[in-house]
Design an enzyme around this catalytic site. Structure first.
Site, PDB file in Angstrom:
ATOM      1  N   TRP A 176       0.842  -1.206   0.157  1.00 53.44           N
ATOM      2  CA  TRP A 176      -0.219   0.073  -0.070  1.00 53.44           C
ATOM      3  C   TRP A 176       0.897   1.211  -0.133  1.00 53.44           C
ATOM      4  O   TRP A 176       0.459   2.268  -0.453  1.00 53.44           O
ATOM      5  CB  TRP A 176      -0.835   0.074   1.213  1.00 53.44           C
ATOM      6  CG  TRP A 176      -1.856   1.282   1.283  1.00 53.44           C
ATOM      7  CD1 TRP A 176      -3.123   1.451   0.780  1.00 53.44           C
ATOM      8  CD2 TRP A 176      -1.678   2.430   2.051  1.00 53.44           C
ATOM      9  NE1 TRP A 176      -3.786   2.429   1.134  1.00 53.44           N
ATOM     10  CE2 TRP A 176      -2.690   2.961   1.798  1.00 53.44           C
ATOM     11  CE3 TRP A 176      -0.458   2.973   2.781  1.00 53.44           C
ATOM     12  CZ2 TRP A 176      -2.886   4.425   2.453  1.00 53.44           C
ATOM     13  CZ3 TRP A 176      -0.784   3.961   3.287  1.00 53.44           C
ATOM     14  CH2 TRP A 176      -1.803   4.963   3.086  1.00 53.44           C
ATOM     15  N   HIS A 177       1.976   1.110   0.697  1.00 51.07           N
ATOM     16  CA  HIS A 177       2.787   2.257   0.984  1.00 51.07           C
ATOM     17  C   HIS A 177       3.642   2.897  -0.460  1.00 51.07           C
ATOM     18  O   HIS A 177       3.901   4.030  -0.828  1.00 51.07           O
ATOM     19  CB  HIS A 177       3.947   2.121   1.979  1.00 51.07           C
ATOM     20  CG  HIS A 177       3.195   2.468   3.454  1.00 51.07           C
ATOM     21  ND1 HIS A 177       2.583   1.347   3.990  1.00 51.07           N
ATOM     22  CD2 HIS A 177       3.150   3.530   4.166  1.00 51.07           C
ATOM     23  CE1 HIS A 177       2.451   2.102   5.211  1.00 51.07           C
ATOM     24  NE2 HIS A 177       2.460   3.504   5.165  1.00 51.07           N
ATOM     25  N   GLY A 178       3.673   1.943  -1.412  1.00 47.81           N
ATOM     26  CA  GLY A 178       4.500   2.338  -2.637  1.00 47.81           C
ATOM     27  C   GLY A 178       4.727   1.081  -3.458  1.00 47.81           C
ATOM     28  O   GLY A 178       4.635   0.026  -3.070  1.00 47.81           O
TER      29      GLY A 178
END
Lengths: 486, 343
Positions: free
Chosen positions: A324-326
């Site tokens: 989700w973060h990248g």
């Protein structure tokens, strides 16, 4: 539009506050909500006008799906299909904009293909408003949402304080507040508390995070020339940069919402005071943890299906959190490392709890510090090179180029005022140490803003004035051009 | 304290302090964005990209000297008498043609009475992309007439302390405003001569296997570059004379080009650019490739590209006398001679 920008502070915020409360003053509730929603779209489109169709289509699609889901019994097949379509639709959009090029480049690497990357522009905040709407449609399936109007839904999703970087809010946290007539009039207490919180957040971002960020950017662009001491200091700088950046943003979002009499969920609870990795995740980005707990961990069985299944569920949650973060293997590895640390702490909790608090804190903080390197690096190999630089212990001198970043203009002015002689190479390490001590102090000793009630005093009035002025004068800088005689 | 009082004090207090501090920058205006220099103040010219636009906006001049770092060592007090002019020097170190063109066009818009423009055309940048810019974080808010984005100038602590307050301290210390002779001038700190050249040169000793080909793509790129980044100012200021000169790099630079097989490529590029520029009556174009005495005088150069103030003055003397000028009549012959001279 950024919170830390002239146009936001001088123009946007005063206008939206004025319009919103004036319309409420004339009992034009729907117009006021419409105004808030439209201003939020302006805020979003200011980054890039091409984002606008994306968020509008996302809103329309999810609202439509939620209305359909409300018509069917929650245990019906139709309802399951509708939910499947809604979730897959949202994930697909997120996948396309955020992960498609990453996916293609990995396919090219693994299968030696030559698919052209699309260079898709990532709409800001897409992860946030997508997850927010996924939670909404899931709740709609189980009839946990009421039949909110489209306008209420529109404001809930686009509400600008939380639009681009969270917190990930639930419908029942926001929409009832929008409906509450007692919150429709301007409230001085909320405004002043919101103002104070906003100023503190802005200060953290502009006066601390951005300064540390300059040193971090330099460090990561010149890893080959870093000494071990440089690398260690830069790792600490990034650990504090991301803390103050995120904490600052959360404060600003909270403060802004409060000005509108809206209470946002808290997202940040002094995470560097954590005594273990699980404890860290109870303090860092709570609303994301809440989302994954509610919509991934619990549906997978949570901790109800035995110890080892619990560990697998935890690992899946952290893997997804990393993704989700990248769109980079560094984020995935970061997530996995945290998952493993989380599991290990639980598995060996008997031994962990026997350690002194100092030891627990020390190990936790250093684990967080090292894993942030993966979060910041452009690639896993870069992160490993960076870590090796620290571990080599081969040169404990700090580079002048690093120290320059801490020779701030504020210090120069003070030196000039008090006639302090200041050879840079002597004084800059002291400034660096001072900044790091201040960072540690704020993170470890200072109470969280939400832990005590705000009471206006002369001291915090003067502090607010000084900090807000300092922030306004720090929004713009002077670029340094490296002239190579061309 | 009541919440209402807190909010009012914070907003009012911040407003008052910001206004007071911002007023210092507006009054002193160290970058000449709002007004000409105050006669009672002395100004220390600092970063070119922050100062040049203000100079071209508010200074009194009838001639402009513009270019990259090759123009930094020019002393206007030496060259002004040669052309009976009052010039400003606005160098942009590291700039591409695009940035220089934009700066020049702005200057000509600010001051319609400019009679002469002197622009050094870096040969090595001729073949870059027309949109090439070296620096992207330039202070564009200083380059436009948008009052709203001047907040970046007025409420800027670096400008306040490093420029505005510095100007006040600089004046109080009895200094005089930076002259154009000294502005951005590294001449007095530079070392010239054979040793300096050897230290700063990167000669390619090995001969190239293949000559670098001048392709149709290159032709189009150069045409676009000149059309987009040199001609607009010439065309829009028909009453202004443009003294354009190709940068006289040291002979070792050209030797290097011969060694790496790109000499003919660069000469073709220069020739194409020259033919385009000579179509305009208000262009006086100069090339010094035949002046071997100059190009091989090590004492003029601190590195293969940059030459001294005295060397610059000499070039301007040549131009004032019409020496080394290219015309439509002599251009073809000239480049034929160059090919023979260097091979």
């Amino acid at each position: 539009m950024l919170f830390n920008s002239y146009i936001f502070i001088f123009l946007f915020l005063p206008c939206v506050l004025l319009c919103y409360f004036c319309l409420h003053q004339f009992n034009k509730t729907r117009l006021a909500q419409c105004c808030l929603g439209l201003f939020s779209l302006v805020f979003y489109a200011y980054f890039n006008i091409s984002y606008l169709p994306i968020i509008l289509c996302s809103l329309l699609f999810n609202y439509l799906m939620s209305q359909l889901l409300l018509k069917y019994p929650s245990n019906s097949h139709c309802s399951d299909i509708m939910l499947g379509i809604a979730v897959i639709g949202n994930i697909s959009v997120l996948f396309y904009y955020k992960y498609f090029d990453f996916f293609l480049s990995n396919i090219n690497n693994i299968f030696n293909t030559d698919f052209a990357l699309q260079n898709i522009i990532l709409p800001l905040g897409i992860s946030f408003f997508t997850f927010q709407q996924i939670s909404y449609v899931i709740d709609s399936k189980y009839h946990k949402t009421e039949s909110y109007t489209f306008l209420e839904y529109f404001v809930f999703v686009t509400f600008f304080p939380q639009l681009v970087a969270g917190p990930i809010v639930l419908h029942n946290e926001i929409i009832p507040q929008l409906r509450d007539s007692q919150k429709h009039s301007f409230q001085t207490v909320n405004f002043s508390e919101g103002l104070y919180t906003f100023i503190m957040g802005l200060s953290k971002k502009v006066l601390i995070a951005d300064i540390l960020g300059n040193a971090v950017n330099w460090g990561y662009s010149s890893i080959a020339s870093l000494t071990s001491a440089d690398a260690f200091v830069i790792s600490l700088c990034y650990t504090f940069q991301i803390y103050f950046d995120f904490s600052g943003y959360c404060n600003m979002a909270h403060g802004l919402a409060q000005m509108f009499n809206i209470e946002l969920p808290h997202n940040f609870f002094s995470p560097y005071k954590a005594m273990s990795v699980p404890d860290f995740w109870k303090r860092w980005h709570n609303t994301l943890t809440r989302f994954f707990t509610q919509y991934v961990y619990i549906p997978l069985g949570g901790n109800q299906k035995g110890r080892y299944r619990t560990y697998i569920n935890i690992f899946i949650v952290f893997l997804l959190s990393g993704i989700w973060h990248g769109a980079n293997w560094t984020f995935i590895l970061w997530g996995c490392l945290h998952g493993i640390a989380n599991i290990m702490t639980r598995h060996f909790s008997k031994y962990w709890n026997k350690l002194s608090q100092v030891t627990q804190w020390f190990l936790t903080f250093n684990f967080i510090n090292i894993t942030w390197i993966f979060f910041r690096a452009d690639s896993i190999s870069q992160a490993i090179t960076f870590i090796k630089r620290i571990m080599r212990f081969e040169n404990t001198q700090l580079s002048p180029a690093l120290l320059e970043h801490f020779y701030l203009i504020e210090f120069e002015v003070l030196e000039s005022l008090f006639h302090i002689p200041s050879p840079v190479h002597y004084i800059a390490p002291i400034y660096l140490l001072l900044i790091l001590i201040i960072c540690f102090h704020i993170c470890l000793n200072h109470p969280n803003l939400y832990e005590k009630e705000f009471k206006p005093t002369i001291i915090n009035t003067i502090t607010s004035i000084i900090l807000l002025t300092a922030c306004i004068f720090s929004l713009s800088g002077v670029s340094t051009f490296l002239y190579f005689n061309f | 304290m009541k919440h209402q009082l807190y909010a009012k004090l914070v907003l009012l207090g911040t407003f008052i302090i910001c206004t007071l501090l911002g007023s210092i920058t507006i009054y002193v205006d160290p970058l000449f964005h709002f007004h000409a220099p105050i006669s009672t103040m002395s100004y220390d010219f600092k970063d070119e990209r922050y100062t040049n636009d203000g100079i071209s906006r508010h200074f009194n001049y009838d001639a402009i000297i513009i270019g990259t770092s090759l123009t930094e060592s020019i002393k206007t007090s030496h060259v002004d008498p040669l052309f009976d002019m009052k010039s400003i020097k606005i160098p942009y170190a590291g700039a591409g043609y695009k940035e220089i063109n934009e700066a020049l066009c702005r200057a000509l818009e600010y001051n319609s009475s400019v009679k002469k423009v002197f622009r050094c055309l870096d040969s090595s940048l001729l073949t870059k992309s027309p949109d090439y810019v070296r620096y992207t974080d330039t202070p564009d808010y200083l380059y436009d007439n948008n009052l709203f984005n001047d907040v970046n100038y007025i409420f800027n602590k670096k400008i306040l302390f490093d420029y505005s307050m510095h100007t006040i301290q600089y004046t109080n210390a009895g200094n005089i405003t930076t002259t154009f002779d000294n502005y951005a001038n590294w001449d007095s700190n530079a070392e010239y001569g054979t040793n300096a050249l050897k230290e700063n040169a990167h000669l390619n000793q090995a001969a190239a296997i293949e000559q670098k080909e001048f392709t149709e793509n290159d032709r189009q790129k150069i045409q676009q570059n000149i059309e987009q980044n040199v001609i607009p100012a010439i065309r829009n200021s028909a009453d202004t004379i443009f003294y354009l000169y190709f940068s006289p790099y040291h002979i070792s630079y050209w030797q290097d080009r011969i060694n790496d097989g790109s000499f003919d490529y660069y000469i073709q590029a220069e020739k194409l650019a020259a033919s385009m520029l000579l179509e305009y009556d208000n262009v006086y174009l100069f090339s010094f490739l035949e002046n071997i005495d100059f190009l091989s005088n090590d004492n003029y150069y601190k590195d293969p590209l940059h030459y001294s103030s005295d060397a610059n003055t000499l070039l301007y003397e040549y131009m004032s006398e019409g020496k080394y000028q290219l015309t439509t009549e002599n251009i073809l012959e000239y480049y034929d001679r160059i090919e023979k001279l260097y091979h």
